[in-house]
Design an enzyme around this catalytic site. Structure first.
Site, PDB file in Angstrom:
ATOM      1  N   ASN A   1      34.407 -83.439 -11.920  1.00  0.00           N
ATOM      2  CA  ASN A   1      32.996 -82.991 -11.857  1.00  0.00           C
ATOM      3  C   ASN A   1      32.506 -84.361 -10.985  1.00  0.00           C
ATOM      4  O   ASN A   1      31.166 -84.579 -11.334  1.00  0.00           O
ATOM      5  CB  ASN A   1      32.595 -82.899 -13.024  1.00  0.00           C
ATOM      6  CG  ASN A   1      32.856 -81.355 -13.731  1.00  0.00           C
ATOM      7  OD1 ASN A   1      33.524 -80.650 -13.049  1.00  0.00           O
ATOM      8  ND2 ASN A   1      32.322 -81.262 -15.099  1.00  0.00           N
TER       9      ASN A   1
ATOM     10  N   ARG B   1      43.398 -74.793 -15.720  1.00  0.00           N
ATOM     11  CA  ARG B   1      42.939 -74.316 -17.021  1.00  0.00           C
ATOM     12  C   ARG B   1      43.394 -72.803 -16.861  1.00  0.00           C
ATOM     13  O   ARG B   1      44.306 -72.561 -16.109  1.00  0.00           O
ATOM     14  CB  ARG B   1      41.277 -74.095 -16.904  1.00  0.00           C
ATOM     15  CG  ARG B   1      40.750 -75.354 -17.110  1.00  0.00           C
ATOM     16  CD  ARG B   1      39.297 -75.034 -16.864  1.00  0.00           C
ATOM     17  NE  ARG B   1      38.872 -75.071 -15.596  1.00  0.00           N
ATOM     18  CZ  ARG B   1      37.370 -75.141 -15.015  1.00  0.00           C
ATOM     19  NH1 ARG B   1      36.654 -75.351 -15.767  1.00  0.00           N
ATOM     20  NH2 ARG B   1      37.302 -75.136 -13.869  1.00  0.00           N
TER      21      ARG B   1
END
Length: 395
Positions: free
Chosen positions: A118, A250
């Protein structure tokens, strides 16, 4: 009459002075304003995504510094910097923290849960360097140098970077292009290598280390480009840190050819002056892949839907794919290895082949389609003419 003309001249002169003074003041303010846009992802997560692991959470109507308060923002950055030189993710660097929040953050400095995810760490280093350039305050230089040392230490011997460092269990050990991590690091290192004005404080020894790290990082990028069905294509979001092959991230992010993440890689390679044959081949192959993987007559639209609560946030919309003959070309985020079919998935890791099959929470909460490759295709003609004029892969 002469008096009137003279008065007009005075008024005109005052207007010109006011205009010039205003412009000069604006230029000065612009020069002394450092963009906090690179922190947007982390800021949005802090305010809008539930996360029980947060060190601190925002208070109601949390006040913020203005962008012109760059020294105070830089002090926040130093506050969040951990003892190993890296940063935790998903906090607002512009937040005016309460004494309790400050005390809590200070107590977490020894924790070694630091990341590039991020847009974290490399953005903080870049900001501190800019503030040091303006203020010449040593604490900002020292913070930037500490962050640079962290980045160099986190690099794998093959040239890649993990998502978290020190290494943790799971997919965060993989080499990560997702959310701009790898290329964010490379763009920062490039500034140091080319002696960007904000990094002139870097000493010769450190600059040499950074240059070596940059070259290893570039070599790793070229090695990770996916060869599929005998042809070079693009890159995956994450690559295995040992084999360099595409890897699961993920549960809804499968090994695949990832067009969105690959765009920043290609733009970086295209910006290299006097590229060698390997770089030219890499760019040409990726451009051809982007062109060949276009999807036509397709538009993705978001629409209001009955409100529902998920584990992560409230959902008030849904997303669907519609046929539209007037729509510009679009791409899916993922293409299946081998078949090159547009690919989707869900939190149970099932491979799906249409957006409609994805659960509403993931369907509306993830960017499954992208128009980013168009940026590369627009820049390609000028790049191709300059560096490989005899080989236009779009013809």
């Amino acid at each position: 009459m002469k008096f009137i003309n003279s008065s007009k001249a005075v008024v005109f002169g005052l207007c010109v002075f006011s205009f010039l003074h205003s412009n000069a003041q604006t230029s000065k303010e612009e020069k002394n304003t450092i963009s906090t846009k690179p922190f947007t992802d982390g800021t949005n997560h802090w305010y809008h995504i539930k996360d029980k692991t947060n060190i601190v959470n925002p208070v109601e109507n949390q006040p913020q510094y203005a962008e012109t308060d760059y020294a105070k923002i830089a002090d926040n950055i130093l506050l969040f910097q951990r003892n190993n030189g890296g940063w935790p993710k998903n906090y607002d660097m512009k937040a005016i923290l309460t004494p309790k929040q400050i005390d809590t953050v200070i107590k977490t400095k020894p924790i070694l849960h630091t990341t590039f995810d991020n847009e974290t760490t490399y953005t903080h280093v870049n900001y501190l360097a800019q503030v040091y350039t303006l203020t010449k305050e040593e604490k900002y230089k020292n913070g930037a140098l500490k962050g640079i040392d962290f980045i160099l230490e986190a690099q794998y011997s093959n040239g890649g970077w993990p998502q978290y460092f020190p290494l943790e269990k799971g997919y965060s050990r993989h080499i990560t292009f997702n959310d701009g991590a790898y290329m964010g690091i490379m763009n920062l290192l490039k500034k140091i290598v080319i002696n960007d004005p904000d990094f002139t404080f870097i000493d010769t020894k450190t600059r040499k280390k950074v240059t070596e790290s940059y070259e290893k990082g570039l070599d790793c990028i070229l090695k990770m480009q996916i060869t599929d069905n005998g042809k070079l294509t693009a890159w995956c979001q994450q690559h295995d840190e040992i084999t360099l092959l595409p890897a699961w991230a993920r549960k809804f992010e499968p090994p695949s050819i990832c067009n969105a993440e690959s765009v920043d890689v290609v733009l970086f390679l295209m910006a290299i002056d006097k590229p060698n044959e390997k770089i030219i081949k890499s760019v040409q192959s990726a451009v051809k892949w982007f062109n060949d993987s276009k999807i036509y007559n397709t538009r993705v639209e978001s629409f209001k839907a009955p409100e529902m609560d998920s584990k992560y946030k409230k959902i008030t919309n849904d997303v669907r794919v519609v046929t539209d003959s007037t729509a510009p070309p679009i791409w899916t985020r993922y293409y299946e290895l081998g078949t090159h079919k547009p690919l989707f998935s869900d939190r149970n890791s099932e491979l799906l082949y249409s957006l409609a099959e994805v659960s509403r929470e993931r369907r509306s909460g993830y960017a499954w389609y992208t128009d980013k490759p168009e940026k590369v295709l627009k820049k390609y003609p000028a790049w191709q003419k300059k560096w490989d004029s005899g080989n236009d892969v779009l013809k």
